[in-house]
Design a protein around this motif. Structure first.
Motif, PDB file in Angstrom:
ATOM      1  N   GLU A   1       0.821  -1.213   0.000  1.00  0.00           N
ATOM      2  CA  GLU A   1       0.000   0.000   0.000  1.00  0.00           C
ATOM      3  C   GLU A   1       0.856   1.265   0.000  1.00  0.00           C
ATOM      4  O   GLU A   1       0.459   2.290  -0.560  1.00  0.00           O
ATOM      5  CB  GLU A   1      -0.924  -0.004   1.219  1.00  0.00           C
ATOM      6  CG  GLU A   1      -1.981  -1.104   1.178  1.00  0.00           C
ATOM      7  CD  GLU A   1      -2.754  -1.217   2.481  1.00  0.00           C
ATOM      8  OE1 GLU A   1      -2.480  -0.407   3.403  1.00  0.00           O
ATOM      9  OE2 GLU A   1      -3.618  -2.111   2.587  1.00  0.00           O
ATOM     10  N   THR A   2       2.031   1.182   0.618  1.00  0.00           N
ATOM     11  CA  THR A   2       2.883   2.364   0.763  1.00  0.00           C
ATOM     12  C   THR A   2       3.734   2.623  -0.475  1.00  0.00           C
ATOM     13  O   THR A   2       4.006   3.775  -0.816  1.00  0.00           O
ATOM     14  CB  THR A   2       3.811   2.202   1.990  1.00  0.00           C
ATOM     15  OG1 THR A   2       3.015   1.920   3.145  1.00  0.00           O
ATOM     16  CG2 THR A   2       4.613   3.476   2.239  1.00  0.00           C
ATOM     17  N   TYR A   3       4.141   1.553  -1.153  1.00  0.00           N
ATOM     18  CA  TYR A   3       5.080   1.706  -2.276  1.00  0.00           C
ATOM     19  C   TYR A   3       4.546   1.101  -3.579  1.00  0.00           C
ATOM     20  O   TYR A   3       5.221   0.282  -4.219  1.00  0.00           O
ATOM     21  CB  TYR A   3       6.420   1.052  -1.924  1.00  0.00           C
ATOM     22  CG  TYR A   3       7.037   1.530  -0.645  1.00  0.00           C
ATOM     23  CD1 TYR A   3       7.702   2.753  -0.581  1.00  0.00           C
ATOM     24  CD2 TYR A   3       6.958   0.767   0.523  1.00  0.00           C
ATOM     25  CE1 TYR A   3       8.277   3.200   0.606  1.00  0.00           C
ATOM     26  CE2 TYR A   3       7.529   1.205   1.710  1.00  0.00           C
ATOM     27  CZ  TYR A   3       8.182   2.423   1.745  1.00  0.00           C
ATOM     28  OH  TYR A   3       8.752   2.864   2.916  1.00  0.00           O
ATOM     29  N   PRO A   4       3.362   1.486  -4.017  1.00  0.00           N
ATOM     30  CA  PRO A   4       2.824   0.888  -5.253  1.00  0.00           C
ATOM     31  C   PRO A   4       3.673   1.202  -6.488  1.00  0.00           C
ATOM     32  O   PRO A   4       3.702   0.415  -7.434  1.00  0.00           O
ATOM     33  CB  PRO A   4       1.425   1.514  -5.366  1.00  0.00           C
ATOM     34  CG  PRO A   4       1.508   2.786  -4.578  1.00  0.00           C
ATOM     35  CD  PRO A   4       2.440   2.488  -3.445  1.00  0.00           C
ATOM     36  N   SER A   5       4.387   2.326  -6.465  1.00  0.00           N
ATOM     37  CA  SER A   5       5.194   2.702  -7.635  1.00  0.00           C
ATOM     38  C   SER A   5       6.387   1.772  -7.833  1.00  0.00           C
ATOM     39  O   SER A   5       6.998   1.759  -8.905  1.00  0.00           O
ATOM     40  CB  SER A   5       5.695   4.146  -7.497  1.00  0.00           C
ATOM     41  OG  SER A   5       6.609   4.259  -6.421  1.00  0.00           O
ATOM     42  N   LEU A   6       6.711   0.991  -6.800  1.00  0.00           N
ATOM     43  CA  LEU A   6       7.866   0.096  -6.900  1.00  0.00           C
ATOM     44  C   LEU A   6       7.477  -1.310  -7.357  1.00  0.00           C
ATOM     45  O   LEU A   6       8.350  -2.156  -7.560  1.00  0.00           O
ATOM     46  CB  LEU A   6       8.580   0.010  -5.548  1.00  0.00           C
ATOM     47  CG  LEU A   6       9.156   1.327  -5.004  1.00  0.00           C
ATOM     48  CD1 LEU A   6       9.838   1.088  -3.660  1.00  0.00           C
ATOM     49  CD2 LEU A   6      10.139   1.942  -5.996  1.00  0.00           C
ATOM     50  N   ALA A   7       6.186  -1.545  -7.529  1.00  0.00           N
ATOM     51  CA  ALA A   7       5.741  -2.895  -7.879  1.00  0.00           C
ATOM     52  C   ALA A   7       6.340  -3.357  -9.209  1.00  0.00           C
ATOM     53  O   ALA A   7       6.883  -4.465  -9.306  1.00  0.00           O
ATOM     54  CB  ALA A   7       4.215  -2.946  -7.933  1.00  0.00           C
ATOM     55  N   GLU A   8       6.258  -2.520 -10.240  1.00  0.00           N
ATOM     56  CA  GLU A   8       6.763  -2.938 -11.551  1.00  0.00           C
ATOM     57  C   GLU A   8       8.281  -3.098 -11.572  1.00  0.00           C
ATOM     58  O   GLU A   8       8.777  -4.131 -12.051  1.00  0.00           O
ATOM     59  CB  GLU A   8       6.321  -1.974 -12.647  1.00  0.00           C
ATOM     60  CG  GLU A   8       6.764  -2.455 -14.035  1.00  0.00           C
ATOM     61  CD  GLU A   8       6.318  -1.532 -15.147  1.00  0.00           C
ATOM     62  OE1 GLU A   8       5.646  -2.010 -16.072  1.00  0.00           O
ATOM     63  OE2 GLU A   8       6.647  -0.327 -15.091  1.00  0.00           O
ATOM     64  N   PRO A   9       9.058  -2.115 -11.084  1.00  0.00           N
ATOM     65  CA  PRO A   9      10.510  -2.321 -11.119  1.00  0.00           C
ATOM     66  C   PRO A   9      10.967  -3.542 -10.327  1.00  0.00           C
ATOM     67  O   PRO A   9      11.892  -4.244 -10.744  1.00  0.00           O
ATOM     68  CB  PRO A   9      11.083  -1.020 -10.545  1.00  0.00           C
ATOM     69  CG  PRO A   9       9.952  -0.263  -9.974  1.00  0.00           C
ATOM     70  CD  PRO A   9       8.719  -0.742 -10.644  1.00  0.00           C
ATOM     71  N   PHE A  10      10.320  -3.829  -9.204  1.00  0.00           N
ATOM     72  CA  PHE A  10      10.678  -5.032  -8.451  1.00  0.00           C
ATOM     73  C   PHE A  10      10.289  -6.289  -9.227  1.00  0.00           C
ATOM     74  O   PHE A  10      11.037  -7.274  -9.240  1.00  0.00           O
ATOM     75  CB  PHE A  10      10.005  -5.028  -7.074  1.00  0.00           C
ATOM     76  CG  PHE A  10      10.894  -4.516  -5.978  1.00  0.00           C
ATOM     77  CD1 PHE A  10      11.605  -5.383  -5.167  1.00  0.00           C
ATOM     78  CD2 PHE A  10      11.029  -3.150  -5.768  1.00  0.00           C
ATOM     79  CE1 PHE A  10      12.430  -4.914  -4.158  1.00  0.00           C
ATOM     80  CE2 PHE A  10      11.855  -2.662  -4.765  1.00  0.00           C
ATOM     81  CZ  PHE A  10      12.560  -3.544  -3.955  1.00  0.00           C
ATOM     82  N   TYR A  11       9.133  -6.250  -9.884  1.00  0.00           N
ATOM     83  CA  TYR A  11       8.704  -7.403 -10.676  1.00  0.00           C
ATOM     84  C   TYR A  11       9.698  -7.687 -11.799  1.00  0.00           C
ATOM     85  O   TYR A  11      10.063  -8.847 -12.046  1.00  0.00           O
ATOM     86  CB  TYR A  11       7.315  -7.152 -11.263  1.00  0.00           C
ATOM     87  CG  TYR A  11       6.965  -8.104 -12.384  1.00  0.00           C
ATOM     88  CD1 TYR A  11       6.624  -9.431 -12.119  1.00  0.00           C
ATOM     89  CD2 TYR A  11       7.018  -7.686 -13.715  1.00  0.00           C
ATOM     90  CE1 TYR A  11       6.331 -10.313 -13.146  1.00  0.00           C
ATOM     91  CE2 TYR A  11       6.726  -8.563 -14.744  1.00  0.00           C
ATOM     92  CZ  TYR A  11       6.387  -9.867 -14.456  1.00  0.00           C
ATOM     93  OH  TYR A  11       6.113 -10.739 -15.481  1.00  0.00           O
TER      94      TYR A  11
END
Length: 200
Positions: free
Chosen positions: A75-85
């Motif tokens: 919930e806090t870091y949704p912008s990091l979902a794609e780069p981590f994926y």
């Protein structure tokens, strides 16, 4: 607790890079994180997928508290979902800079009487390359890539390696798509042959 604080501090740094548009630096930092802290990296990467199944597994194995902590990361870091994926894909499947977007545009050079194709490939927020060329030049690149694909399959056969059914199914689909596009290409070439040069 120290691990959690350290991880959140690192994610704060990553989020700052994302907000500032420093996508290449962000990708490299996440790669370093994956290399140096593999277990924590996988946990964070899976948490950022915001998968109910993952959170359910964590809750069943470790309890509600840890699961809620990981939910909060998503919930806090949704912008990091794609780069981590994308980095997880690199680590687990030996990929590099998976292409996630291809922007294409066409134009026309009147003096040369040649259509032009422009495209930009990106991996997440990372721009991989920009290109502009005539149709035959674009097709030359495509030919190289198909040749490389054939080389990889030929090598697999020569070394008696198997190829999983999902990959084979995808290959069949892509070949059919290529065949359809090549048929359309032939139709366009035939139509242009019948059109006098310089005829607007």
């Amino acid at each position: 607790m120290d691990h959690e604080r350290g991880t959140r501090a690192l994610l704060d740094e990553f989020e700052k890079l994302s907000i500032e548009g420093e996508y290449e630096q962000l990708r490299e930092r996440i790669r370093e994180f994956a290399e140096n802290n593999q277990e924590i990296f996988y946990t964070v990467a899976l948490a950022l997928t915001n998968s109910p199944h993952f959170f359910g597994d964590v809750e069943a194995q470790l309890g509600v508290g840890p699961a809620d902590t990981l939910r909060d990361l998503a919930e806090t870091y949704p912008s990091l979902a794609e780069p981590f994926y994308l980095v997880r894909l690199e680590v687990t499947q030996d990929r590099h800079n998976p292409v996630t977007e291809l922007d294409v545009a066409t134009s026309y050079h009147r003096e040369e009487e040649v259509p032009l194709v422009s495209y930009s490939a990106s991996s997440g927020g990372v721009t991989l390359y920009d290109y502009k060329g005539a149709p035959h030049e674009v097709l030359q690149t495509a030919t190289f890539l198909v040749e490389a694909t054939n080389d990889s399959l030929e090598a697999a056969l020569a070394q008696n390696h198997s190829v999983n059914t999902d990959e084979l199914s995808e290959l069949i689909d892509r070949r059919e798509q290529l065949e359809s596009q090549l048929n359309a290409l032939q139709d366009h070439i035939d139509a242009l042959r019948r059109k006098p040069v310089g005829d607007e």
